[in-house]
Design a protein around this motif. Structure first.
Motif, PDB file in Angstrom:
ATOM      1  N   ALA A  14       0.822  -1.213   0.000  1.00 23.11           N
ATOM      2  CA  ALA A  14       0.000   0.000   0.000  1.00 23.11           C
ATOM      3  C   ALA A  14       0.855   1.262   0.000  1.00 23.11           C
ATOM      4  N   ASN A  17       1.478   1.621  -3.742  1.00 22.14           N
ATOM      5  CA  ASN A  17       0.228   1.926  -4.439  1.00 22.14           C
ATOM      6  C   ASN A  17      -0.922   1.579  -3.495  1.00 22.14           C
ATOM      7  N   ALA A  18      -1.670   2.601  -3.100  1.00 26.60           N
ATOM      8  CA  ALA A  18      -2.683   2.427  -2.064  1.00 26.60           C
ATOM      9  C   ALA A  18      -3.758   1.421  -2.425  1.00 26.60           C
ATOM     10  N   GLU A  60      -4.888   6.613 -10.202  1.00 26.30           N
ATOM     11  CA  GLU A  60      -3.541   6.600  -9.629  1.00 26.30           C
ATOM     12  C   GLU A  60      -2.522   6.089 -10.643  1.00 26.30           C
ATOM     13  N   GLN A  77      -1.270  11.361  -1.741  1.00 28.56           N
ATOM     14  CA  GLN A  77      -1.208   9.987  -1.257  1.00 28.56           C
ATOM     15  C   GLN A  77      -0.565   9.867   0.123  1.00 28.56           C
ATOM     16  N   ARG A  81      -2.276   6.543   1.357  1.00 33.45           N
ATOM     17  CA  ARG A  81      -1.527   5.289   1.465  1.00 33.45           C
ATOM     18  C   ARG A  81      -1.439   4.749   2.889  1.00 33.45           C
ATOM     19  N   SER A 122       3.110   1.759   5.904  1.00 29.16           N
ATOM     20  CA  SER A 122       2.794   2.354   4.600  1.00 29.16           C
ATOM     21  C   SER A 122       3.326   3.777   4.486  1.00 29.16           C
ATOM     22  N   HIS A 126       5.888   4.944   1.726  1.00 26.17           N
ATOM     23  CA  HIS A 126       5.498   6.088   0.904  1.00 26.17           C
ATOM     24  C   HIS A 126       6.571   7.171   0.948  1.00 26.17           C
ATOM     25  N   SER A 156       4.154  -3.888  -6.155  1.00 27.59           N
ATOM     26  CA  SER A 156       2.994  -3.829  -5.263  1.00 27.59           C
ATOM     27  C   SER A 156       2.050  -4.997  -5.519  1.00 27.59           C
TER      28      SER A 156
END
Length: 210
Positions: A14, A17-18, A60, A77, A81, A122, A126, A156
């Motif tokens: 996440a 990429n969430a 996204e 994000q 995220r 996360s 991030h 991811s």
């Protein structure tokens, strides 16, 4: 500990990429037996939830591959995220998977703990992603953004599946990510030193003589 590794892998995913790990959890829970969500998390496998997450993933996917836009996206994000990571870790730690048969034993007394841990993991990932992207853009004149983003999306997706199916490999992915980040930061430091040296040499050349 396998459920912790599953949650850790999904939270890390996440951070890159969430929406990929959330979509992976929803789809696998809805259409396969690889993960079974408890009643309080079954909203993640609802058709509307999956559709909304898929739409957000598409947005996204495009935004993160355009130079400058990717920086704006990373700012947005920063809040999304960690939230996604908390949800992914929380869902995974309380779900049964092909490797975890007693998910309630590890976080039984403190249900909020995995959500907080997932959010923190996360956010850290991030931060690494956001810090490395300017280095990639600067060294490739922006052309590296879509390539780097595609690689991150691929990692991811693979990490999300690995976290659910074979969580012991999550540690290998984490080690690889930290080594890559360290290399990028050393490269950034070296470029900064080279620029400073070039400016100093240029200033020396402009200094009047005699």
């Amino acid at each position: 500990m396998l459920e912790a590794l599953t949650g850790l892998g999904l939270a890390t995913s996440a951070g890159l990429n969430a929406y990929i790990p959330l979509l992976a959890i929803g789809l696998l829970a809805r259409y396969t037996e690889l993960i079974n969500l408890p009643s309080n998390w079954q909203w993640m496998e609802n058709g509307w939830t999956i559709a909304i997450v898929a739409l957000l993933l598409a947005i996204e996917f495009v935004a993160d591959k355009v130079p400058i836009v990717d920086h704006v996206n990373d700012v947005i994000q920063t809040f999304v995220r960690p939230t996604a990571g908390g949800l992914a870790f929380g869902a995974a730690s309380s779900a049964s998977t092909v490797t975890v048969t007693d998910p309630g034993s590890f976080f039984a007394s403190n249900q909020w703990v995995p959500i907080v841990i997932g959010g923190a993991v996360s956010l850290g990932v991030h931060g690494m992603k956001a810090a490395s992207r300017p280095v990639i853009n600067a060294t490739t004149a922006g052309f590296g953004a879509p390539v780097a983003s595609t690689i991150e999306d691929g990692i991811s997706a693979v990490l999300s599946l690995v976290a659910i199916i074979l969580p012991v490999l999550v540690l290998f992915f984490l080690l690889l990510m930290f080594l890559t980040f360290g290399w990028l930061m050393r490269r950034r430091k070296r470029r900064k030193q080279e620029k400073e040296a070039a400016k100093w040499a240029q200033s020396q050349g402009w200094r009047p003589t005699g």
